[in-house]
Design a protein around this motif. Structure first.
Motif: not given
Lengths: 260, 83
Positions: B16-26
């Protein structure tokens, strides 16, 4: 007295087991996802569609909380924009009808047919400049077809098709090279994708280029691809970098046309 | 329990979120948890849903998954020395 050194060896064995596990996971999942990608896309597509509808609903609700003055100001700005774009549309229709007339004299008919599709996922949700659209092989989409905006400019091509979805690779993807023409001098150029809807061109210093110049496709349609946004040249350089922006904001793209 | 919660949260962020959120979150649970192999699976999902076949010199077909695997492996000896 004997000293037992086993704990250190046990850590080494655990470490090697974990490395083996990671390699096994990567290989097995790599094989699995190579074949299961269409199934995953099919499962996730309804979520993407619902997410888009929810986002548009939230935008409508947020309108209730805006002040009257802000709405009046936005209304006036939008009226001004519509008026200027109506004028630009009239001009472009004149140009289009002239070019269609020329093409018909040469025995070429400009085809305006295509497959309309809505965009399920667009940047920045995708880390690369990739679109997922809701038209696939069942709708007649094939790999290699060009993807256009409804207004006409080309933005990319289809790289993968599923039964009801397709993956579109935008020309502005990082490292993607696209042949194009600088309209000012009809100079052949190579657009190098920088991501985020931006391109870069390298031109000799002597080639004239100004901000606002159009970049068009090299085929007979001469579709608009981008507009020059900036020119960067150091006094001692033999070449200059031309920064080109895509004609449409990729972050808010909703509909595309797949050229048949 | 925390690992499962982190995995579910990362999965929702990826959908549901942009790449600049989920990549650091991972990267956060990969760095925090011991041998977070679930991150490799989530990275595979990123590649399958949002990626394309990236042809580099070594022809990475699943660049995020392979990067996540390398990150997990690199952090193993570092975490062992930090304990």
């Amino acid at each position: 007295m004997k000293t037992n050194f086993r704990p250190r060896n046990r850590d080494g064995v655990t470490y090697r087991k974990r490395i083996g596990t990671v390699f096994a996971v990567v290989i097995v999942l790599g094989l699995f996802f190579s074949f299961a990608d269409s199934l995953i896309i099919r499962i996730v597509s309804p979520l993407w569609s619902g997410e888009g509808a929810l986002a548009r609903g939230m935008e409508n609700i947020s309108g209730y909380f805006r002040t009257k003055n802000a709405l009046i100001e936005e209304n006036q700005n939008l009226r001004t924009r519509v008026a200027s774009q109506d004028l630009a549309l009239v001009q472009s229709r004149t140009n289009t009808s002239s070019s269609e007339e020329i093409l018909s004299h040469l025995g070429r008919v400009a085809s305006s047919s295509g497959i309309a599709a809505s965009v399920l996922v667009h940047p920045p949700e995708t880390p690369y400049d990739i679109l997922i659209i809701d038209a696939g092989s069942s709708e007649g989409v094939t790999v290699g077809q060009k993807v256009l905006l409804p207004e006409g400019p080309e933005i990319g091509k289809v790289v993968e098709t599923f039964s009801h979805q397709s993956r579109v690779h935008l020309f502005s993807s990082s490292g993607e090279q696209t042949a194009a023409i600088l309209e000012r001098n009809m100079t052949p150029v190579t657009l190098i994708g920088q991501g985020g809807g931006s391109f870069e061109i390298e031109l000799p210093r002597d080639v004239a280029v100004e901000v606002g110049d159009k970049i068009i496709s090299p085929d007979i349609r001469s579709a608009l691809i981008g507009v020059v946004g900036g020119v960067d040249a150091a006094p001692t350089d033999s070449f200059k970098k031309v920064l080109v922006g895509s004609v449409e904001n990729m972050y808010s793209l909703r509909f595309v046309l797949i050229s048949s | 329990m925390n690992r499962a919660v982190s995995t579910v949260v990362c999965a929702v962020l990826i959908l549901a979120f942009p790449a600049w959120i989920y990549i650091p979150a991972l990267c956060i649970p990969i760095a925090l948890f011991d041998f977070y192999w679930e991150g490799i699976i989530l990275a595979f999902f990123i590649d399958v849903m949002y990626g394309t076949r990236v042809h580099t010199g070594i022809s990475l077909y699943f660049p995020f998954a392979e990067s996540a695997a390398v990150l997990v492996l690199l952090l193993l000896p570092i975490k062992r020395r930090l304990r």
